[in-house]
Design a protein around this motif. Structure first.
Motif, short mmCIF file in Angstrom:
data_model
loop_
_atom_site.label_atom_id
_atom_site.label_comp_id
_atom_site.label_asym_id
_atom_site.label_seq_id
_atom_site.Cartn_x
_atom_site.Cartn_y
_atom_site.Cartn_z
N PHE A 1 1.14 4.06 -2.97
CA PHE A 1 0.86 5.46 -2.74
C PHE A 1 2.05 6.34 -3.09
O PHE A 1 1.88 7.42 -3.65
N TRP B 1 -8.45 9.82 -7.14
CA TRP B 1 -7.10 10.37 -7.30
C TRP B 1 -6.51 9.93 -8.65
O TRP B 1 -6.01 10.75 -9.43
N ILE B 2 -6.60 8.64 -8.91
CA ILE B 2 -6.05 8.13 -10.17
C ILE B 2 -6.79 8.77 -11.36
O ILE B 2 -6.18 9.15 -12.35
N ARG C 1 -13.30 -11.23 5.60
CA ARG C 1 -12.50 -10.00 5.52
C ARG C 1 -12.39 -9.47 4.10
O ARG C 1 -12.00 -8.33 3.89
N LYS D 1 -6.28 13.25 -0.57
CA LYS D 1 -5.36 12.19 -0.97
C LYS D 1 -4.71 11.57 0.26
O LYS D 1 -4.54 10.34 0.35
N PHE E 1 -7.32 -6.73 9.01
CA PHE E 1 -6.72 -8.05 9.27
C PHE E 1 -6.68 -8.38 10.75
O PHE E 1 -6.72 -9.56 11.12
N LEU E 2 -6.58 -7.36 11.60
CA LEU E 2 -6.33 -7.65 13.01
C LEU E 2 -7.58 -7.68 13.88
O LEU E 2 -7.62 -8.41 14.87
N SER F 1 -7.28 9.45 1.93
CA SER F 1 -7.38 8.16 1.26
C SER F 1 -6.30 7.20 1.76
O SER F 1 -6.59 6.03 2.07
N PHE F 2 -5.07 7.73 1.87
CA PHE F 2 -3.96 6.89 2.35
C PHE F 2 -4.20 6.42 3.78
O PHE F 2 -4.05 5.24 4.09
N LEU G 1 0.83 -1.21 0.00
CA LEU G 1 0.00 0.00 0.00
C LEU G 1 0.87 1.26 0.00
O LEU G 1 0.65 2.18 -0.79
N VAL H 1 -6.34 -1.84 6.02
CA VAL H 1 -5.47 -3.02 5.96
C VAL H 1 -5.13 -3.49 7.39
O VAL H 1 -5.21 -4.68 7.69
N ILE H 2 -4.77 -2.55 8.25
CA ILE H 2 -4.34 -2.95 9.59
C ILE H 2 -5.52 -3.50 10.40
O ILE H 2 -5.48 -4.63 10.88
N LEU I 1 -7.00 3.80 3.95
CA LEU I 1 -6.63 2.49 3.45
C LEU I 1 -5.62 1.79 4.37
O LEU I 1 -5.65 0.57 4.52
N LEU I 2 -4.79 2.59 5.00
CA LEU I 2 -3.86 2.03 5.99
C LEU I 2 -4.67 1.42 7.15
O LEU I 2 -4.41 0.30 7.59
N LEU J 1 -9.05 6.80 -3.59
CA LEU J 1 -7.89 6.38 -4.38
C LEU J 1 -8.24 6.34 -5.86
O LEU J 1 -7.48 6.83 -6.71
#
Lengths: 82, 232
Positions: free
Chosen positions: A62, B213-214, B37, B7, B22-23, B10-11, A58, B18-19, B14-15, B210
């Motif tokens: 980015f 952004w693209i 998940r 932006k 999963f946890l 968004s980061f 990720l 993911v964290i 998404l962080l 995201l």
């Protein structure tokens, strides 16, 4: 005295009525225990490696998108044609 | 980077996806197991696709109101990133299907291929595919912009019937399909708990941002390329 017996009987009946509910709860608990999850990965901490890998991907993505953004920004400032 | 707060958002989202995705604990369900998940990734692709298509639709209408060529570029690029999200949704779905439907539920390939949600999504993506073919077939840019804007509105009108309405009318293998308790094929609200929602909704926003952004990167490249055209 008669009243006492009635309350006693109703008390035991209420207990009996609870029994199926109790059994049901036990059943669902055992059913839940049977469902396999990644508990091993959690107990030995390997899930954190998966998270680390995904976070790396990720972050990399980015940084890449950000670098493209910067490049476009530069071109916009220069006002050059392609 | 210009206007970078969303932006960064968004980061961060998404962080977080993911964290925490999963946890954090998820409901223990048979067949699904840990694959529940995938909701934070597979389902989010489709949500991002739908939101990007809505944005594209709005820009097509804006184009037809004032014939500003800029709006056509916006509509085109949001649609193309939306399609990429849709293709990613399909690709991730294939992996999920091969484990939960084929292996665990013992569904045959035939019943998977008859799955209305899959067919509906394929129809929607093919309609949008035709949008790009249509655009590519014009040499006159004004004609291209006008006709593809009208077509984009048609494509959008077909999007929700084909991915939401029709799969609700017939049986589906997706969780929450008619026959099961909740009548919402693709997303059984009973399967999700509050903890999952706390990750799922930020995930949808994160993936959509995201994608946006693209899309804006593509738009800016196209605007640079057409600068002569736009400013004489």
């Amino acid at each position: 005295m008669g009243k006492n017996i009635v309350t006693r009987i109703s008390f035991w009946f209420s207990r009996l009525a609870l029994l199926p509910a109790l059994l049901l709860i036990c059943n669902t608990v055992t059913a839940q225990e049977k469902v396999e999850m990644a508990d091993t990965m959690r107990s030995n901490g390997k899930i954190y490696i998966v998270v680390a890998v995904c976070v790396t991907i990720l972050v990399g993505l980015f940084i890449y998108v950000m670098s493209i953004d910067r490049k476009i920004k530069k071109m916009e400032k220069e006002k050059t044609d392609f | 980077m210009n206007k970078s707060w969303w932006k960064i958002l968004s980061f961060v989202l998404l962080l977080y996806t993911v964290i925490c995705g999963f946890l954090l604990d998820v409901p223990r369900l048979p067949i699904l197991n840990e694959t529940i998940r995938n909701l934070y990734f597979h389902v989010c692709m489709w949500f991002a696709m739908m939101i990007l298509f809505i944005v594209s639709f709005v820009y097509s209408i804006k184009y037809l109101r004032g014939f500003d060529y800029r709006n056509d570029i916006f509509a085109h690029n949001f649609a193309s990133v939306g399609c990429i999200m849709g293709i990613l949704g399909y690709a991730t779905g294939i992996i999920w299907v091969s484990v939960t439907w084929v292996t665990d539920q013992g569904q045959s390939l035939g019943s998977v291929l008859k799955e209305p949600k899959l067919i509906g999504a394929a129809i929607a993506l093919l309609i949008y595919g035709a949008y790009f073919v249509l655009r590519g077939s014009f040499t006159d840019i004004d004609k291209r912009a006008r006709i593809s804007a009208v077509y984009n509105i048609f494509a959008f009108a077909m999007l929700f019937p084909s991915i939401w309405i029709i799969p609700r009318l017939v049986g589906s293998l997706h969780p929450g399909a008619p026959g099961s308790d909740s009548g919402n094929p693709a997303l059984d609200k009973n399967d999700m708990d509050a903890g999952m929602r706390a990750v799922f909704y930020p995930a949808v926003i994160g993936w959509t941002l995201l994608g946006a952004w693209i899309a804006t990167l593509r738009i800016r490249i196209e605007l640079l390329r057409d600068k002569k055209l736009l400013h004489g």
